[in-house]
Structures are given as C-alpha cells and as structure tokens.
Scaffold this motif. Structure first.
Motif, PDB file in Angstrom:
ATOM      1  N   LYS A   5      -1.599   8.498   3.259  1.00  0.00           N
ATOM      2  CA  LYS A   5      -0.825   7.260   3.105  1.00  0.00           C
ATOM      3  C   LYS A   5      -0.175   6.986   1.784  1.00  0.00           C
ATOM      4  CE  LYS A   5      -3.566   4.845   6.726  1.00  0.00           C
ATOM      5  NZ  LYS A   5      -4.475   3.829   7.223  1.00  0.00           N
ATOM      6  N   ALA A   6      -0.608   7.375   0.783  1.00  0.00           N
ATOM      7  CA  ALA A   6      -0.402   7.164  -0.428  1.00  0.00           C
ATOM      8  C   ALA A   6       0.968   8.024  -0.601  1.00  0.00           C
ATOM      9  CB  ALA A   6      -1.346   7.597  -1.469  1.00  0.00           C
ATOM     10  N   LYS A   7       0.955   9.338  -0.075  1.00  0.00           N
ATOM     11  CA  LYS A   7       2.081   9.987  -0.399  1.00  0.00           C
ATOM     12  C   LYS A   7       3.443   9.356   0.675  1.00  0.00           C
ATOM     13  CE  LYS A   7       3.227  15.029  -0.215  1.00  0.00           C
ATOM     14  NZ  LYS A   7       2.693  16.379   0.345  1.00  0.00           N
ATOM     15  N   LYS A  64       7.853  -3.051  -3.577  1.00  0.00           N
ATOM     16  CA  LYS A  64       6.890  -1.949  -3.692  1.00  0.00           C
ATOM     17  C   LYS A  64       5.611  -2.143  -2.782  1.00  0.00           C
ATOM     18  CE  LYS A  64       8.652   0.126  -7.765  1.00  0.00           C
ATOM     19  NZ  LYS A  64       8.546   0.360  -9.013  1.00  0.00           N
ATOM     20  N   LYS A  65       5.033  -3.479  -3.237  1.00  0.00           N
ATOM     21  CA  LYS A  65       3.802  -3.735  -2.468  1.00  0.00           C
ATOM     22  C   LYS A  65       4.038  -3.824  -0.892  1.00  0.00           C
ATOM     23  CE  LYS A  65       1.122  -4.636  -5.955  1.00  0.00           C
ATOM     24  NZ  LYS A  65      -0.010  -3.559  -6.222  1.00  0.00           N
ATOM     25  N   ALA A  66       4.810  -4.463  -0.291  1.00  0.00           N
ATOM     26  CA  ALA A  66       5.380  -4.638   0.955  1.00  0.00           C
ATOM     27  C   ALA A  66       5.555  -3.115   1.619  1.00  0.00           C
ATOM     28  CB  ALA A  66       6.727  -5.046   1.202  1.00  0.00           C
ATOM     29  N   ILE A  67       5.960  -2.044   1.030  1.00  0.00           N
ATOM     30  CA  ILE A  67       6.021  -0.783   1.569  1.00  0.00           C
ATOM     31  C   ILE A  67       4.685  -0.152   1.491  1.00  0.00           C
ATOM     32  CG2 ILE A  67       6.864   1.894   0.979  1.00  0.00           C
ATOM     33  CD1 ILE A  67       9.491   0.286  -0.202  1.00  0.00           C
ATOM     34  N   GLU A  68       3.963  -0.381   0.622  1.00  0.00           N
ATOM     35  CA  GLU A  68       2.456   0.280   0.390  1.00  0.00           C
ATOM     36  C   GLU A  68       1.439  -0.546   1.825  1.00  0.00           C
ATOM     37  OE1 GLU A  68       0.871  -0.998  -3.239  1.00  0.00           O
ATOM     38  OE2 GLU A  68       2.036   0.715  -4.342  1.00  0.00           O
ATOM     39  N   GLY A  84      -0.057   1.363   5.034  1.00  0.00           N
ATOM     40  CA  GLY A  84      -1.374   1.276   5.320  1.00  0.00           C
ATOM     41  C   GLY A  84      -2.426   0.965   3.974  1.00  0.00           C
ATOM     42  N   GLU A  85      -1.759   0.829   2.842  1.00  0.00           N
ATOM     43  CA  GLU A  85      -2.638   1.037   1.570  1.00  0.00           C
ATOM     44  C   GLU A  85      -2.854  -0.307   1.179  1.00  0.00           C
ATOM     45  OE1 GLU A  85      -0.128   2.856  -1.646  1.00  0.00           O
ATOM     46  OE2 GLU A  85      -1.056   4.803  -0.780  1.00  0.00           O
ATOM     47  N   GLY A  86      -2.728  -1.361   1.960  1.00  0.00           N
ATOM     48  CA  GLY A  86      -3.182  -2.623   1.575  1.00  0.00           C
ATOM     49  C   GLY A  86      -4.369  -3.036   1.638  1.00  0.00           C
ATOM     50  N   PRO A 108      -5.015  -8.194   7.491  1.00  0.00           N
ATOM     51  CA  PRO A 108      -5.600  -7.513   8.607  1.00  0.00           C
ATOM     52  C   PRO A 108      -5.232  -6.109   8.707  1.00  0.00           C
ATOM     53  CG  PRO A 108      -3.674  -9.312   8.984  1.00  0.00           C
ATOM     54  CD  PRO A 108      -3.972  -9.111   7.587  1.00  0.00           C
ATOM     55  N   GLU A 109      -5.695  -5.402   9.657  1.00  0.00           N
ATOM     56  CA  GLU A 109      -5.467  -4.161   9.624  1.00  0.00           C
ATOM     57  C   GLU A 109      -4.180  -3.628   9.946  1.00  0.00           C
ATOM     58  OE1 GLU A 109      -7.231  -0.416  12.175  1.00  0.00           O
ATOM     59  OE2 GLU A 109      -8.772  -1.939  11.561  1.00  0.00           O
TER      60      GLU A 109
END
Length: 90
Positions: free
Chosen positions: A8-10, A31-35, A39-41, A71-72
């Motif tokens: 997910k990080a990749k 960038k936060k939205a993309i993370e 699934g990195e949130g 949420p997931e």
C-alpha cells in the motif's frame, strides 16, 4: 500483513510520483488524500481544520475538536474533504 502494508505504501508513493509528474507539486492535503485512497490512513486520527464546522455522513461524523480514525473504506466525499483541507490529520 507487513507485505500488504508495504504494498500500500508503494502504491501511494508511486501514485504521488505520477501525479506530480503530470500536475507539478502536490499539496500536503493532496498527498494525504492519496495515502487514504491507498489504504494508508488507518491508525491515524483526523480532525476538522475549523472546529466551528462539522462533517457527517452515514458512518463517520466529526464535530468541534473531536479526533477520529477514518472508516476502513472512506467515501469519495470524505477523501475530497481531506484533499481540500477541510479535514486534516490530528
């Protein structure tokens, strides 16, 4: 589990790189939205940028100074609010 998190990080890193190549420098909120999309949130707490506002949808609500984990499967609207800076990482 570690492989899934690394994957997910990749994906997030590659997506950010591609977006920057196409559009120039991304904001921290983008960038936060993309993370979050990648699934990195999970595990991070988010809050409203302006505690005088509120945000609510079926399975997620923020009001005042409240801090919550996402949420997931965050909705597109919730991701858009993160991207715009309405909701920020606590």
């Amino acid at each position: 589990m570690a492989e899934k998190k690394e994957s997910k990080a990749k994906v997030a890193a590659e997506t950010i790189k591609q977006a920057e190549e196409m559009n120039g420098e991304l904001t921290e909120n983008e960038k936060k939205a993309i993370e979050v999309i990648a699934g990195e949130g999970g595990g991070r707490k988010y809050k409203l940028a302006d505690p005088k506002k509120q945000y609510s949808e079926a399975e997620f609500t923020l009001a005042g100074d409240q801090e919550k984990e996402l949420p997931e499967n965050p909705s597109d609207t919730l991701i858009a609010r993160i991207r715009s800076g309405f909701i920020v990482e606590a």
